[in-house]
Motif scaffolding. Structure first.
Motif, short mmCIF file in Angstrom:
data_model
loop_
_atom_site.label_atom_id
_atom_site.label_comp_id
_atom_site.label_asym_id
_atom_site.label_seq_id
_atom_site.Cartn_x
_atom_site.Cartn_y
_atom_site.Cartn_z
N VAL A 1 0.59 9.46 6.83
CA VAL A 1 0.81 10.22 5.59
C VAL A 1 1.30 9.26 4.51
CG1 VAL A 1 2.04 12.12 4.49
CG2 VAL A 1 1.39 12.28 6.91
N THR A 2 0.61 9.24 3.38
CA THR A 2 0.98 8.38 2.25
C THR A 2 1.12 9.23 1.00
OG1 THR A 2 -0.28 6.54 3.20
CG2 THR A 2 0.37 6.34 0.89
N THR A 3 2.17 9.00 0.23
CA THR A 3 2.35 9.71 -1.03
C THR A 3 2.78 8.72 -2.11
OG1 THR A 3 3.55 11.50 -2.15
CG2 THR A 3 4.74 10.32 -0.45
N SER A 4 2.28 8.91 -3.32
CA SER A 4 2.61 8.00 -4.41
C SER A 4 2.46 8.73 -5.73
CB SER A 4 1.68 6.78 -4.39
OG SER A 4 0.32 7.18 -4.54
N GLY A 5 3.04 8.18 -6.81
CA GLY A 5 2.85 8.80 -8.11
C GLY A 5 3.93 8.45 -9.11
#
Length: 220
Positions: free
Chosen positions: A169-173
């Motif tokens: 799971v990868t999250t960015s922003g």
């Protein structure tokens, strides 16, 4: 429509609420947190003191269960910090497009924030599932005098199946939080919030059992 999908409010947005303004040149990523199987990288962009981030972990579950948890509104309120309201304005489960309203309750003396987000769900040819979100203006959502409206926001989530019971799971922003927020609070939030969120997600997914029937048609 599936019962659970009727409750979808795309809690995936909360992970990237305070990450800085849009800019072009970025500094090299720094590994800020690396513990309990979770990594958080932070970096800054030119002419902007606010950090942005990318975080990832491995979750021991099925791809469908991980994605289903992210899309479940009621469960999301238990493990996504600050989120107090999530309301779907419109949604198309066949195309994966949606518009959602979100409100964030910040600790006193900070003012609460809200925003309207347009998003798109898709499944890539390699099997990765991607959520892409960005802020928009919408005449159906009035601006409240006691809440600061976030105007600049983008955020992504990526789910990659590594095995029958293993998902990366990868999250960015980033986002411009607008209004008056101490820089020290924002930059500390950038590092700690995604870490805490992924940590809670890994615990919450153990209590969930979502399957293919619980996710939109576009992701099958």
């Amino acid at each position: 429509m599936l019962k659970r999908l009727k409750q979808i409010t795309w809690i995936v947005l909360a992970s990237t609420m305070l990450m800085g303004n849009v800019a072009h040149a970025a500094t090299q990523e720094k590994l800020s947190i690396n513990k309990n199987g979770i990594k958080v990288w932070t970096y800054q962009v030119e002419n902007n003191p606010v950090m942005r981030y990318r975080a990832e972990t491995i979750v021991n579950t099925t791809l469908e269960n991980a994605v289903g948890l992210i899309l479940d509104t009621e469960k999301g309120k238990k493990w996504i910090p600050y989120v107090s309201d999530l309301s779907v304005i419109e949604r198309n489960d066949t195309t994966g497009k949606f518009i959602v309203y979100m409100r964030l309750d910040f600790p006193f003396p900070l003012s609460d924030r809200d925003l309207v987000v347009e998003g798109k769900l898709s499944k890539l040819s390699g099997g990765k599932i991607v959520f892409k979100n960005k802020s928009i203006t919408d005449s159906r959502v009035p601006i409240h005098t006691n809440i600061v409206r976030i105007q600049q926001y983008e955020g992504d989530w990526v789910f990659q199946k590594l095995g029958a019971q293993q998902v990366k799971v990868t999250t960015s922003g980033f986002a411009d939080p607008a209004g008056a927020i101490p820089l020290s609070f924002v930059n500390n939030f950038v590092q700690q919030q995604p870490y805490q969120m992924l940590q809670r997600m890994k615990q919450q997914v153990k209590q969930s059992n979502y399957t293919t029937k619980d996710i939109p048609e576009v992701l099958h």
